[in-house]
Motif scaffolding. Structure first.
Motif, PDB file in Angstrom:
ATOM      1  N   ILE A  25       0.839  -1.213   0.000  1.00 42.48           N
ATOM      2  CA  ILE A  25       0.000   0.000   0.000  1.00 42.48           C
ATOM      3  C   ILE A  25       0.871   1.259   0.000  1.00 42.48           C
ATOM      4  N   ILE A  26       1.906   1.229   0.839  1.00 42.58           N
ATOM      5  CA  ILE A  26       2.811   2.397   0.897  1.00 42.58           C
ATOM      6  C   ILE A  26       3.517   2.590  -0.450  1.00 42.58           C
ATOM      7  N   GLY A  27       3.968   1.486  -1.027  1.00 38.72           N
ATOM      8  CA  GLY A  27       4.667   1.556  -2.312  1.00 38.72           C
ATOM      9  C   GLY A  27       3.788   2.131  -3.404  1.00 38.72           C
ATOM     10  N   LEU A  28       2.533   1.672  -3.463  1.00 40.88           N
ATOM     11  CA  LEU A  28       1.623   2.178  -4.496  1.00 40.88           C
ATOM     12  C   LEU A  28       1.313   3.665  -4.263  1.00 40.88           C
ATOM     13  N   SER A  29       1.141   4.012  -2.991  1.00 40.50           N
ATOM     14  CA  SER A  29       0.872   5.430  -2.676  1.00 40.50           C
ATOM     15  C   SER A  29       1.999   6.319  -3.181  1.00 40.50           C
ATOM     16  N   LEU A  30       3.215   5.898  -2.892  1.00 45.76           N
ATOM     17  CA  LEU A  30       4.364   6.710  -3.316  1.00 45.76           C
ATOM     18  C   LEU A  30       4.481   6.754  -4.836  1.00 45.76           C
ATOM     19  N   ARG A  31       4.229   5.612  -5.481  1.00 50.09           N
ATOM     20  CA  ARG A  31       4.331   5.563  -6.941  1.00 50.09           C
ATOM     21  C   ARG A  31       3.315   6.510  -7.582  1.00 50.09           C
ATOM     22  N   VAL A  32       2.067   6.424  -7.103  1.00 51.93           N
ATOM     23  CA  VAL A  32       1.005   7.272  -7.666  1.00 51.93           C
ATOM     24  C   VAL A  32       1.303   8.754  -7.389  1.00 51.93           C
ATOM     25  N   THR A  33       1.655   9.046  -6.148  1.00 54.93           N
ATOM     26  CA  THR A  33       1.874  10.443  -5.768  1.00 54.93           C
ATOM     27  C   THR A  33       3.070  11.049  -6.507  1.00 54.93           C
ATOM     28  N   LEU A  34       4.187  10.330  -6.495  1.00 52.72           N
ATOM     29  CA  LEU A  34       5.386  10.882  -7.143  1.00 52.72           C
ATOM     30  C   LEU A  34       5.202  11.011  -8.651  1.00 52.72           C
ATOM     31  N   SER A  35       4.496  10.061  -9.256  1.00 50.44           N
ATOM     32  CA  SER A  35       4.217  10.164 -10.694  1.00 50.44           C
ATOM     33  C   SER A  35       3.358  11.387 -10.986  1.00 50.44           C
ATOM     34  N   ALA A  36       2.334  11.584 -10.156  1.00 50.39           N
ATOM     35  CA  ALA A  36       1.437  12.732 -10.366  1.00 50.39           C
ATOM     36  C   ALA A  36       2.189  14.051 -10.175  1.00 50.39           C
ATOM     37  N   VAL A  37       3.027  14.109  -9.152  1.00 58.08           N
ATOM     38  CA  VAL A  37       3.775  15.347  -8.897  1.00 58.08           C
ATOM     39  C   VAL A  37       4.766  15.610 -10.039  1.00 58.08           C
ATOM     40  N   ALA A  38       5.414  14.536 -10.519  1.00 58.43           N
ATOM     41  CA  ALA A  38       6.358  14.707 -11.635  1.00 58.43           C
ATOM     42  C   ALA A  38       5.638  15.229 -12.876  1.00 58.43           C
ATOM     43  N   LEU A  39       4.477  14.643 -13.177  1.00 51.51           N
ATOM     44  CA  LEU A  39       3.703  15.108 -14.337  1.00 51.51           C
ATOM     45  C   LEU A  39       3.219  16.543 -14.141  1.00 51.51           C
ATOM     46  N   ILE A 105      -3.770  10.332 -13.099  1.00 54.45           N
ATOM     47  CA  ILE A 105      -4.392  11.396 -13.907  1.00 54.45           C
ATOM     48  C   ILE A 105      -5.166  12.355 -13.005  1.00 54.45           C
ATOM     49  N   ALA A 106      -5.961  11.789 -12.119  1.00 54.73           N
ATOM     50  CA  ALA A 106      -6.781  12.631 -11.228  1.00 54.73           C
ATOM     51  C   ALA A 106      -5.892  13.513 -10.344  1.00 54.73           C
ATOM     52  N   GLN A 107      -4.851  12.909  -9.784  1.00 53.80           N
ATOM     53  CA  GLN A 107      -3.965  13.698  -8.917  1.00 53.80           C
ATOM     54  C   GLN A 107      -3.195  14.752  -9.709  1.00 53.80           C
ATOM     55  N   THR A 108      -2.815  14.422 -10.926  1.00 52.15           N
ATOM     56  CA  THR A 108      -2.106  15.402 -11.764  1.00 52.15           C
ATOM     57  C   THR A 108      -2.997  16.619 -12.010  1.00 52.15           C
ATOM     58  N   ILE A 109      -4.281  16.356 -12.285  1.00 49.73           N
ATOM     59  CA  ILE A 109      -5.216  17.471 -12.517  1.00 49.73           C
ATOM     60  C   ILE A 109      -5.341  18.334 -11.257  1.00 49.73           C
ATOM     61  N   LEU A 110      -5.298  17.704 -10.115  1.00 44.55           N
ATOM     62  CA  LEU A 110      -5.417  18.457  -8.862  1.00 44.55           C
ATOM     63  C   LEU A 110      -4.150  19.264  -8.550  1.00 44.55           C
ATOM     64  N   VAL A 111      -3.011  18.682  -8.853  1.00 40.70           N
ATOM     65  CA  VAL A 111      -1.740  19.295  -8.425  1.00 40.70           C
ATOM     66  C   VAL A 111      -1.213  20.332  -9.425  1.00 40.70           C
ATOM     67  N   THR A 112      -1.485  20.132 -10.713  1.00 39.16           N
ATOM     68  CA  THR A 112      -0.928  21.040 -11.737  1.00 39.16           C
ATOM     69  C   THR A 112      -1.260  22.521 -11.482  1.00 39.16           C
ATOM     70  N   PRO A 113      -2.509  22.873 -11.183  1.00 43.29           N
ATOM     71  CA  PRO A 113      -2.782  24.300 -10.929  1.00 43.29           C
ATOM     72  C   PRO A 113      -2.006  24.851  -9.737  1.00 43.29           C
TER      73      PRO A 113
END
Lengths: 235, 263
Positions: A25-39, A105-113
């Motif tokens: 769970i921790i690994g997936l959280s980090l993968r999703v979050t870091l990918s979204a932040v990078a994008l 995708i959802a997190q990227t939309i939230l973080v980009t602005p």
């Protein structure tokens, strides 16, 4: 209080045991979050720099929109992405719904602005100092954007940190588009919500401790880096 | 009064009126600039001659820095034109100019990276850029500080860096806005040496200063600005010896510190 202490002790024991489900769970959280932040940084940093450094028609409107989007309700973003990715949606054919990609995708939309709006402010201040020198040296538009982003890199770490904070703590959007499926899309925040509702407070609290630890560690690392940059007069 | 036409010193040491267009590299023609409902630069027509060191003097608020920015194309005039070799100043022509500001604008990078950035903006890459940057550092005696962040240098070192960064781009004219105003005598001397060396290589110089001693040391031609207008211009030594205009006389007598006309 004894109950809380016991639950906390169990939670820490769970973390120390190296529980594979917890690690997944921790690994997936980090993968999703870091990918979204990078994008989000890949899109938001140049976008913010362009808005901060140049005057063009619609700049004020774009600034207002970016600022407004910083407060996007996650559930609304989740719903919009869900509608886009659902079988009847325009991107349904991609089959991304209930996958980590949908969550990214959802997190990227939230973080980009957030990244774009904060970058705009940082770059605008720096550009006010550099503008005449850039003109004098004959630096072109692309060169300006790259130079401003590079010179503001330590300040922009804080911007990325703000995006990370938003993404790692997000639950509303990822639960809608990810579905909180065990071993597939279950991340820390959605697990905390689920396990709390089920009364499994040890796991929920263990994840809460991990989440807080990650947030504190990342913040401390970025602040230390920025402080050293300030001492070296690079920031 | 010395008119806007500059004067030359001939071989016998006598001054003679110069053809205002002969050897002109940079020219303001009917230049005016308005801001906040005020005319800050008023109908300035001024030839800057190639290879000469022109000193721009005037009280605070006379519009010296503004005129320099107009001549460099950093701001657009309200009226008139800036000509580079007889043609309107454009982006290409501006690349033949280099400007050093009163407060050096250094990037948040190393000393070497600051010079490399300027050369990169001129399209220079690879070995040529490395060689030119190394040469510039050597000229400014900053080689030992090449890897140091530019912003931790002393004021004198920062200004030397700004100056050699400008010179590394091989400009035909150097526009200097009080480059030594906050420096000690040793640093001022180092900056003046660099400017004179560049001028000896054929680089024209347009220098703003408040230091009369520096003006005497560094100037061939004088432009005295008062109230956004050219009050007097000509051979610097002659103008300072026998000022023809009341504003220059008042300034030399210490009666004119701040320009009321533009305050």
């Amino acid at each position: 209080m004894d109950g809380f202490g016991a639950i906390l002790a169990d939670a820490i024991g769970l973390i120390l045991s190296g529980d594979p489900d917890l690690a997944e769970i921790i690994g997936l959280s980090l993968r999703v979050t870091l990918s979204a932040v990078a994008l989000a940084c890949a899109i938001g940093l140049p976008l913010g720099a362009v808005v901060g450094a140049f005057r063009f028609p619609g700049r004020t409107v774009l600034t207002v929109v970016l600022n407004a989007l910083m407060g996007l309700p996650p559930v609304v973003v989740g719903l919009m992405v869900y509608l886009m990715l659902s079988a009847s949606g325009p991107l349904g054919v991609l089959g991304l719904l209930y996958t980590p990609t949908a969550m990214i995708i959802a997190q990227t939309i939230l973080v980009t602005p957030i990244v774009a709006a904060l970058t705009k402010q940082v770059v605008e201040d720096m550009h006010a100092e550099y503008a005449e020198q850039f003109v004098s040296l004959g630096v072109g538009p692309a060169g300006r954007v790259m130079a401003l982003l590079w010179d503001a890199r330590y300040s922009l770490l804080t911007v990325a940190l703000a995006g990370f904070g938003r993404a790692v703590a997000e639950v509303g959007a990822v639960i809608i588009v990810g579905g909180n499926i065990n071993h597939v899309t279950r991340v820390m925040t959605t697990t905390i919500a689920l396990e709390t509702s089920k009364g499994n407070l040890q796991l929920a609290l263990a994840l809460g401790v991990v989440l807080l630890s990650i947030a504190l560690t990342v913040n401390a690392a970025v602040m230390a880096l920025r402080a050293s940059a300030v001492r070296a007069a690079y920031a | 009064m010395h008119d806007v036409a500059l004067e030359l010193i001939d071989d016998s040491g006598q001054t003679r009126p110069a053809d205002s267009r002969a050897g002109t590299i940079l020219e303001a023609r009917g230049l005016s600039f308005d801001a906040g409902g005020q005319r800050l630069i008023d109908d300035v027509t001024l030839p800057i001659r190639q290879g000469r060191r022109t000193v721009l003097l005037g009280p605070n608020g006379a519009g010296k820095s503004l005129l320099l920015r107009l001549l460099h194309g950093l701001i657009a005039p309200s009226e008139g034109a800036v000509l580079w070799r007889g043609r309107p100043l454009d982006r290409t022509a501006r690349r033949a100019q280099a400007m050093v500001f009163q407060r050096p604008v250094l990037l948040r990078r190393s000393v070497l990276a600051n010079i490399r950035f300027a050369l990169g903006a001129r399209g220079m890459r690879g070995a040529e850029r490395r060689a030119r940057a190394a040469e510039a550092l050597e000229t400014a005696r900053l080689t030992d500080l090449a890897r140091r962040p530019a912003r931790v240098l002393s004021g004198g070192e920062q200004q030397r860096l700004a100056l050699v960064r400008a010179l590394a781009c091989e400009p035909e004219i150097l526009l200097l806005d009080e480059p030594t105003s906050s420096l000690d005598p040793a640093s001022t001397h180092a900056i003046e040496d660099l400017i004179n060396a560049a001028n000896a290589r054929g680089v024209s110089v347009l220098l703003i200063t408040h230091d009369l001693g520096q003006a005497r040391r560094m100037g061939d031609d004088l432009v005295f600005l008062h109230g956004g207008r050219v009050a007097e211009t000509g051979d610097l030594r002659q103008c300072l010896r026998t000022p023809q205009s009341e504003p220059l006389r008042a300034w030399l007598d210490g009666r004119l510190h701040f320009d009321q006309a533009t305050s």
